[in-house]
Design a protein around this motif. Sequence first.
Motif, short mmCIF file in Angstrom:
data_model
loop_
_atom_site.label_atom_id
_atom_site.label_comp_id
_atom_site.label_asym_id
_atom_site.label_seq_id
_atom_site.Cartn_x
_atom_site.Cartn_y
_atom_site.Cartn_z
N GLU A 1 -6.97 -9.57 -4.16
CA GLU A 1 -6.35 -8.73 -5.30
C GLU A 1 -6.15 -7.35 -5.01
OE1 GLU A 1 -8.92 -9.27 -8.52
OE2 GLU A 1 -8.12 -11.17 -9.15
N TYR A 2 -5.54 -6.55 -5.38
CA TYR A 2 -5.22 -5.19 -4.91
C TYR A 2 -5.70 -4.63 -6.12
CZ TYR A 2 -3.35 -0.93 -2.59
OH TYR A 2 -3.31 0.15 -1.90
N ILE A 3 -6.55 -3.64 -5.96
CA ILE A 3 -7.33 -3.10 -7.27
C ILE A 3 -7.04 -1.59 -7.42
CG2 ILE A 3 -9.49 -2.53 -8.45
CD1 ILE A 3 -8.74 -5.65 -8.49
N GLY B 1 1.96 7.39 -6.20
CA GLY B 1 0.47 8.24 -6.54
C GLY B 1 -0.68 7.77 -6.58
N TYR B 2 -0.72 6.31 -6.32
CA TYR B 2 -1.54 5.39 -6.34
C TYR B 2 -2.22 4.84 -5.17
CZ TYR B 2 -0.22 5.77 -11.12
OH TYR B 2 0.36 5.95 -12.26
N GLU B 3 -3.66 5.02 -4.86
CA GLU B 3 -4.43 4.35 -3.78
C GLU B 3 -5.34 3.08 -4.30
OE1 GLU B 3 -5.28 6.20 -0.10
OE2 GLU B 3 -4.71 7.78 -0.93
N GLY B 4 -5.29 2.09 -3.50
CA GLY B 4 -6.07 0.84 -4.15
C GLY B 4 -7.05 0.34 -2.93
N VAL B 5 -7.55 -0.60 -3.38
CA VAL B 5 -8.37 -1.62 -2.37
C VAL B 5 -8.10 -2.92 -2.40
CG1 VAL B 5 -10.57 -0.04 -1.97
CG2 VAL B 5 -10.25 -1.42 -3.77
N TRP B 6 -8.10 -3.45 -1.40
CA TRP B 6 -8.08 -5.13 -1.34
C TRP B 6 -9.40 -5.68 -1.46
CZ3 TRP B 6 -3.23 -6.83 -1.85
CH2 TRP B 6 -2.15 -6.05 -1.22
N GLU C 1 0.74 -1.16 0.02
CA GLU C 1 0.01 0.19 0.05
C GLU C 1 0.85 1.24 0.02
OE1 GLU C 1 -2.28 -0.53 3.59
OE2 GLU C 1 -3.42 -2.35 2.79
N LYS C 2 1.74 1.31 0.96
CA LYS C 2 2.81 2.32 0.96
C LYS C 2 3.54 2.69 -0.48
CE LYS C 2 3.57 3.07 5.80
NZ LYS C 2 2.83 4.29 6.11
N ALA C 3 3.99 1.49 -1.00
CA ALA C 3 4.86 1.76 -2.05
C ALA C 3 3.92 2.24 -3.37
CB ALA C 3 5.33 0.37 -2.49
N PHE C 4 2.69 1.66 -3.41
CA PHE C 4 1.94 2.55 -4.39
C PHE C 4 1.45 3.82 -4.22
CE2 PHE C 4 1.01 -2.16 -6.22
CZ PHE C 4 1.23 -1.82 -7.43
#
Length: 364
Positions: free
Chosen positions: A306-308, A293-298, A286-289
């Motif tokens: 999956e991380y989307i 500049g990207y935030e996702g959801v598991w 999460e921190k690396a994305f």
Amino acid sequence: MLNKNKNIVVTGTTGQDGSYMVEYLLENFESRVFGLVRRNSNPNYSNIKVVLGHSNFELAYGDLTDSHSIENIVRRIKPDYFINFAGQSDVHLSWEIPQSTWEINTTGVMNVLEAVRKHAHLCRTYNAGSSEEWGDVIYSPQDEQHPPRARSPYAASKVAARQLVKSYRESYKLYVIQGTLFNHESIRRSPAFVTRKITLGVAKISKAFKENKDFEPLELGNLDSLRDWSHAKDFIDGVWRMVNQEKYRSDLGEYKNETNLTILSPMLREYVLSSGENHTVREFVEKAFKVAGYEGVWINGGLDEEYIINGQNVVKINPRFYRPAEVSTLLGNSTKARIELGWEPKITFDQLVKEMVESDLCTS
Ligand code: NAP
Ligand code: GDP
């Protein structure tokens, strides 16, 4: 400041820790540094390119599994310090290549100890130990007293090396230490390790997003593993402090060796180096994305997790990256090193992730 007459051998110089140690020594001291490399069909000296050509640095061939090469080096150089960072460092791979893991990490250490015993008795010797030695831990955070509970051929090889180090220290009065270092990372970390694998994956996916191209999701194993991650540079300073414990002479008592030189007591202290906080692999993802500049959801769970991001799957599970026996949590207690060595880590977890991602974004 160490003068020019000191000779320091560093092994594992093409790897992460050895390369940082060589730089640290050349930057801070005037000693002569001998970097050992083994024979490779395609040598990769990228980690030491900045020191190649330095007037106090010399490359020499030395393979830990070749006792002759190690003995010849020690006999020729008569080092004041022998810092052994060479190793088969990949835990997962140690199930595939258990014998060579043992030969490098255990027999190789015996080769170093024998060479030092015979030809450089006063040499201050360091061997790289690991928090993996504690395996399925029985308390948290783990300090120097935690018993060995190895869960992999890698961990077993380091436990055995620790016993060799202890017995050579006590039998021959060598100044030899095996520190217990928790995971430490950097832009020089091999892509075999989860942090670098993630930061390289983030860079590749980020580039694909920007260029509107297709990409394969990053494939990982156990997302719930907890590791105590630090920056490798912080640990180099800690290791150097371990082999320079002058002020403990009087505490522990001095003795004379056969050449009548005063050397440190065999009861030298070994230390844990750690940040004192741990994070899951999932959190690292999460921190690396986020740095990119990207935030996702598991979504989903278990093997289907999956991380989307932007409606696209960027991380998926591949059971191939699960281990036959997992060390599910590690958390270090480095109080002793902080008090007795005056050591403390300076680079935070967030800074580490940022540095690694930004570096991979630049080069991808
Ligand atoms: P690394 O990046 O994998 O570097 C290992 C180095 O050892 C490489 O330079 C490698 O040379 C060399 N090497 C391997 N086999 C050798 C042999 N037979 N003879 C001579 N050199 C050999 O590992 P690292 O992260 O710097 O770790 C350094 C040491 O600390 C290792 O022993 C590791 O197990 C231990 N450790 C690391 C961590 C960590 O989180 N980084 C934690 C605890 C303990 P090539 O380039 O030729 O392969
Ligand atoms: P280790 O602690 O020295 O084994 O360092 P690694 O970076 O190899 O692994 C740290 C943790 O990440 C372990 O618990 C692994 O099981 C977990 N992990 C999850 N997915 C992966 C993966 O794809 N590669 C690696 N190397 N580790 C993974």
